[in-house]
Design a protein around this motif. Structure first.
Motif, PDB file in Angstrom:
ATOM      1  N   ASP A   9       0.839  -1.188   0.000  1.00 28.46           N
ATOM      2  CA  ASP A   9       0.000   0.000   0.000  1.00 28.46           C
ATOM      3  C   ASP A   9       0.885   1.252   0.000  1.00 28.46           C
ATOM      4  O   ASP A   9       1.906   1.297   0.690  1.00 28.46           O
ATOM      5  CB  ASP A   9      -0.884  -0.016   1.251  1.00 28.46           C
ATOM      6  N   TYR A  11       0.579   4.029   1.473  1.00 28.45           N
ATOM      7  CA  TYR A  11       0.729   4.567   2.815  1.00 28.45           C
ATOM      8  C   TYR A  11       1.776   3.788   3.611  1.00 28.45           C
ATOM      9  O   TYR A  11       2.509   4.363   4.414  1.00 28.45           O
ATOM     10  CB  TYR A  11      -0.621   4.545   3.537  1.00 28.45           C
ATOM     11  N   VAL A  12       1.833   2.472   3.381  1.00 28.10           N
ATOM     12  CA  VAL A  12       2.844   1.654   4.053  1.00 28.10           C
ATOM     13  C   VAL A  12       4.231   2.045   3.567  1.00 28.10           C
ATOM     14  O   VAL A  12       5.180   2.182   4.361  1.00 28.10           O
ATOM     15  CB  VAL A  12       2.583   0.159   3.797  1.00 28.10           C
ATOM     16  N   PHE A  14       5.074   4.916   2.423  1.00 27.36           N
ATOM     17  CA  PHE A  14       5.372   6.237   2.984  1.00 27.36           C
ATOM     18  C   PHE A  14       5.857   6.119   4.428  1.00 27.36           C
ATOM     19  O   PHE A  14       6.808   6.803   4.832  1.00 27.36           O
ATOM     20  CB  PHE A  14       4.127   7.122   2.916  1.00 27.36           C
ATOM     21  N   LEU A  15       5.209   5.245   5.208  1.00 28.42           N
ATOM     22  CA  LEU A  15       5.622   5.061   6.603  1.00 28.42           C
ATOM     23  C   LEU A  15       7.022   4.469   6.688  1.00 28.42           C
ATOM     24  O   LEU A  15       7.798   4.809   7.591  1.00 28.42           O
ATOM     25  CB  LEU A  15       4.620   4.160   7.328  1.00 28.42           C
ATOM     26  N   ILE A  16       7.361   3.581   5.748  1.00 28.18           N
ATOM     27  CA  ILE A  16       8.707   2.991   5.731  1.00 28.18           C
ATOM     28  C   ILE A  16       9.751   4.074   5.432  1.00 28.18           C
ATOM     29  O   ILE A  16      10.838   4.106   6.028  1.00 28.18           O
ATOM     30  CB  ILE A  16       8.783   1.869   4.678  1.00 28.18           C
ATOM     31  N   LEU A  18       9.370   7.297   5.959  1.00 27.71           N
ATOM     32  CA  LEU A  18       9.236   8.468   6.837  1.00 27.71           C
ATOM     33  C   LEU A  18      10.461   8.738   7.712  1.00 27.71           C
ATOM     34  O   LEU A  18      10.898   9.893   7.805  1.00 27.71           O
ATOM     35  CB  LEU A  18       7.983   8.319   7.700  1.00 27.71           C
ATOM     36  N   PRO A  19      11.058   7.736   8.386  1.00 28.16           N
ATOM     37  CA  PRO A  19      12.244   8.034   9.210  1.00 28.16           C
ATOM     38  C   PRO A  19      13.382   8.655   8.402  1.00 28.16           C
ATOM     39  O   PRO A  19      14.027   9.610   8.861  1.00 28.16           O
ATOM     40  CB  PRO A  19      12.634   6.659   9.768  1.00 28.16           C
TER      41      PRO A  19
END
Length: 299
Positions: A9, A11-12, A14-16, A18-19
């Protein structure tokens, strides 16, 4: 029936990422705003807003500084020699490692070559000091053969060679990783076809290996030349002493003394901007030259 793997996904993803994005935003992009103090007489207690604006005062002072030419010359010379001798070293080492056919020996050799990268400059500097000191390994051998000891660490003519050689020894193994990764991506069928045509290992290297490594070489060279005026401040500070200051004082050590120790934050920020502008000009120029001559570029 083979099932097609399900894509992640957005969004997933993007979260990966993000850091990593936060790291660049917080430590790379936000600090760019701090360059404004190069145009101010920055005062720690008054901050950015209330510090007095002085325009190009610090840049003018930088060029009028009596020792600026010496610092610029030393930084440029160290950067050029580092590229001249240090840049080809990992490429040559990677080509040599690629020729080793005994897997266990190749892995052991690579591991031993990687190890110095994980040592601090305090340890590496101590090793070279013990080797080059008046009572060190080299001078002990010279004395045994009847020669006079050489003061390597206090003679200006040896300082640059010590920096270059110690830097290569510490980082050459680690820098080969990218080249070794690029070598694994070369199609083995190309070598087999060359062998059928009678090409030896030397001809294969010149006609297949090096041309296919050009993209990696160009990218790494641009990254290196963009930092031409940068030096490893820990390394230089370890070997720097008053007797070799004339050839050893570079921008980074001068910024350390004048900025951190002397509190001249605006002036040393101006020096940093000057270095960054030179780096950008060099990268853009080399990129255009590479695009016209080899067709390879980073943008």
């Amino acid at each position: 029936m083979i099932r097609k793997p399900k894509s992640l996904d957005p969004y997933v993803l993007f979260l990966i990422a993000l850091p990593g994005l936060l790291h660049f935003i917080v430590f790379k992009y936000i600090p760019i705003a701090g360059n404004v103090i190069a145009f101010q007489d920055y005062n720690l207690f008054q901050g950015f807003i209330h510090s007095k604006w002085v325009g190009l005062k610090h840049f003018i002072f930088m060029f009028d500084y009596p020792e600026f030419a010496m610092v610029f010359r030393n930084s440029l010379k160290l950067g050029l020699y580092s590229i001249l001798f240090g840049f080809p070293a990992p490429l040559i080492l990677a080509l040599l490692l690629n020729e080793i056919r005994v897997s266990w020996f190749k892995r052991t050799t690579q591991t031993l070559l990687y190890l110095p990268h994980f040592l601090s400059w305090v340890i590496v500097g101590g090793i070279f000091t013990e080797i080059l000191a008046n009572g060190g390994t080299i001078n002990s051998l010279l004395s045994r053969f009847g020669y006079e000891p050489i003061s390597f660490l206090t003679e200006p003519k040896y300082f640059l060679g010590i920096l270059i050689s110690s830097g290569i020894w510490k980082e050459v193994g680690w820098s080969t990783i990218i080249y070794l990764a690029a070598l694994t991506g070369i199609n083995p069928n190309l070598y087999e076809a060359a062998m059928v045509d009678g090409a030896g290992r030397w001809r294969q290297m010149w006609s297949i290996t090096l041309p296919l490594l050009v993209p990696a070489i160009i990218v790494l060279l641009m990254l290196r030349i963009g930092n031409l005026l940068d030096a490893n401040v820990e390394q230089v500070l370890f070997f720097l002493n008053p007797l070799v200051r004339e050839v050893g004082e570079v921008f980074d050590t001068y910024v350390y003394r004048a900025g951190l120790a002397g509190g001249q934050y605006s002036y040393t920020t101006a020096i940093g901007i000057f270095k960054a502008v030179i780096g950008i000009i060099l990268v853009v120029t080399l990129n255009q030259f590479s695009k016209k001559t080899t067709g390879e570029s980073i943008y």
